[in-house]
Design a protein around this motif. Structure first.
Motif, PDB file in Angstrom:
ATOM      1  N   LEU A  20       8.540 -20.668  -3.100  1.00  0.00           N
ATOM      2  CA  LEU A  20       8.120 -20.335  -2.074  1.00  0.00           C
ATOM      3  C   LEU A  20       8.416 -18.560  -2.617  1.00  0.00           C
ATOM      4  N   TYR A  21       8.035 -17.927  -1.764  1.00  0.00           N
ATOM      5  CA  TYR A  21       7.647 -16.357  -2.346  1.00  0.00           C
ATOM      6  C   TYR A  21       7.086 -15.967  -0.514  1.00  0.00           C
ATOM      7  N   LEU A  22       7.896 -14.455  -0.889  1.00  0.00           N
ATOM      8  CA  LEU A  22       7.561 -14.244   0.996  1.00  0.00           C
ATOM      9  C   LEU A  22       6.708 -12.658   0.238  1.00  0.00           C
ATOM     10  N   ALA A  23       5.747 -12.531   1.737  1.00  0.00           N
ATOM     11  CA  ALA A  23       4.564 -11.601   0.920  1.00  0.00           C
ATOM     12  C   ALA A  23       4.196 -11.055   2.830  1.00  0.00           C
ATOM     13  N   THR A  24       4.042  -9.712   2.641  1.00  0.00           N
ATOM     14  CA  THR A  24       3.991  -8.376   3.844  1.00  0.00           C
ATOM     15  C   THR A  24       2.657  -8.377   3.798  1.00  0.00           C
ATOM     16  N   GLU A  25       2.608  -7.762   5.248  1.00  0.00           N
ATOM     17  CA  GLU A  25       1.339  -7.149   4.967  1.00  0.00           C
ATOM     18  C   GLU A  25       1.132  -5.530   5.136  1.00  0.00           C
ATOM     19  N   LYS A  26       0.436  -4.894   4.816  1.00  0.00           N
ATOM     20  CA  LYS A  26       0.179  -4.098   5.055  1.00  0.00           C
ATOM     21  C   LYS A  26       0.216  -3.218   6.099  1.00  0.00           C
ATOM     22  N   THR A  27       1.224  -2.303   6.193  1.00  0.00           N
ATOM     23  CA  THR A  27       0.824  -1.737   8.111  1.00  0.00           C
ATOM     24  C   THR A  27       0.555  -0.369   7.548  1.00  0.00           C
ATOM     25  N   ALA A  28       0.168   0.817   8.407  1.00  0.00           N
ATOM     26  CA  ALA A  28       0.416   2.167   8.975  1.00  0.00           C
ATOM     27  C   ALA A  28       1.424   2.480   9.598  1.00  0.00           C
ATOM     28  N   VAL A  29       1.582   3.702   8.837  1.00  0.00           N
ATOM     29  CA  VAL A  29       2.980   3.617   9.040  1.00  0.00           C
ATOM     30  C   VAL A  29       3.310   3.944  10.132  1.00  0.00           C
ATOM     31  N   LEU A  30       1.904   4.533  11.144  1.00  0.00           N
ATOM     32  CA  LEU A  30       2.669   4.441  12.728  1.00  0.00           C
ATOM     33  C   LEU A  30       2.623   3.731  13.285  1.00  0.00           C
ATOM     34  N   THR A  31       2.015   2.336  12.879  1.00  0.00           N
ATOM     35  CA  THR A  31       2.520   0.866  13.167  1.00  0.00           C
ATOM     36  C   THR A  31       3.652   0.038  12.592  1.00  0.00           C
ATOM     37  N   ALA A  32       3.929   0.914  11.785  1.00  0.00           N
ATOM     38  CA  ALA A  32       5.159   0.311  11.201  1.00  0.00           C
ATOM     39  C   ALA A  32       6.339   0.885  12.325  1.00  0.00           C
ATOM     40  N   LEU A  33       6.645   1.250  12.788  1.00  0.00           N
ATOM     41  CA  LEU A  33       7.488   2.256  13.635  1.00  0.00           C
ATOM     42  C   LEU A  33       7.606   1.752  14.408  1.00  0.00           C
ATOM     43  N   THR A  34       6.855   1.323  15.853  1.00  0.00           N
ATOM     44  CA  THR A  34       6.544   0.126  16.909  1.00  0.00           C
ATOM     45  C   THR A  34       6.319  -1.074  16.571  1.00  0.00           C
ATOM     46  N   THR A  35       6.325  -1.330  15.065  1.00  0.00           N
ATOM     47  CA  THR A  35       5.905  -3.425  15.487  1.00  0.00           C
ATOM     48  C   THR A  35       7.258  -3.401  13.904  1.00  0.00           C
ATOM     49  N   PRO A  36       8.130  -4.325  14.577  1.00  0.00           N
ATOM     50  CA  PRO A  36       9.051  -5.162  13.701  1.00  0.00           C
ATOM     51  C   PRO A  36       8.056  -5.573  12.166  1.00  0.00           C
ATOM     52  N   ALA A  37       8.611  -5.538  10.856  1.00  0.00           N
ATOM     53  CA  ALA A  37       7.956  -6.411  10.170  1.00  0.00           C
ATOM     54  C   ALA A  37       7.887  -7.158  10.324  1.00  0.00           C
ATOM     55  N   LYS A  38       6.667  -8.004   9.712  1.00  0.00           N
ATOM     56  CA  LYS A  38       6.859  -9.282   9.456  1.00  0.00           C
ATOM     57  C   LYS A  38       6.169  -9.853   7.906  1.00  0.00           C
TER      58      LYS A  38
END
Ligand SMILES: [Zn+2]
Length: 73
Positions: A20-38
């Motif tokens: 098992l490993y964790l992968a994250t979506e690449k998000t824009a900086v502005l999105t990352a400020l308002t949306t919790p990392a997933k």
């Protein structure tokens, strides 16, 4: 142990916690400020190598430090 069916080739395989490993979506900086990392819990298919995301894991929220002092006793 989890049995996983590859969504690409249909192979069934056992997902061990070692694989098992964790992968994250690449998000824009502005999105990352308002949306919790997933993060997604992922396994790679042993046959075709494609990624199978089995679960979504939310990032833990850090405590803002507004906690009560614990009186001992
Ligand atoms: Zn596969």
């Amino acid at each position: 142990m989890k049995k996983i069916k590859c969504k690409v080739c249909g192979t069934r395989f056992v997902g061990t916690k070692e694989a098992l490993y964790l992968a994250t979506e690449k998000t824009a900086v502005l999105t990352a400020l308002t949306t919790p990392a997933k993060a997604f819990e992922c396994f790679d298919c042993p046959k075709c190598g494609c990624q199978n995301a089995v679960n979504v894991r939310m990032a833990a929220v850090m405590d803002s430090g507004d906690e009560e002092d614990e009186a001992d006793g």
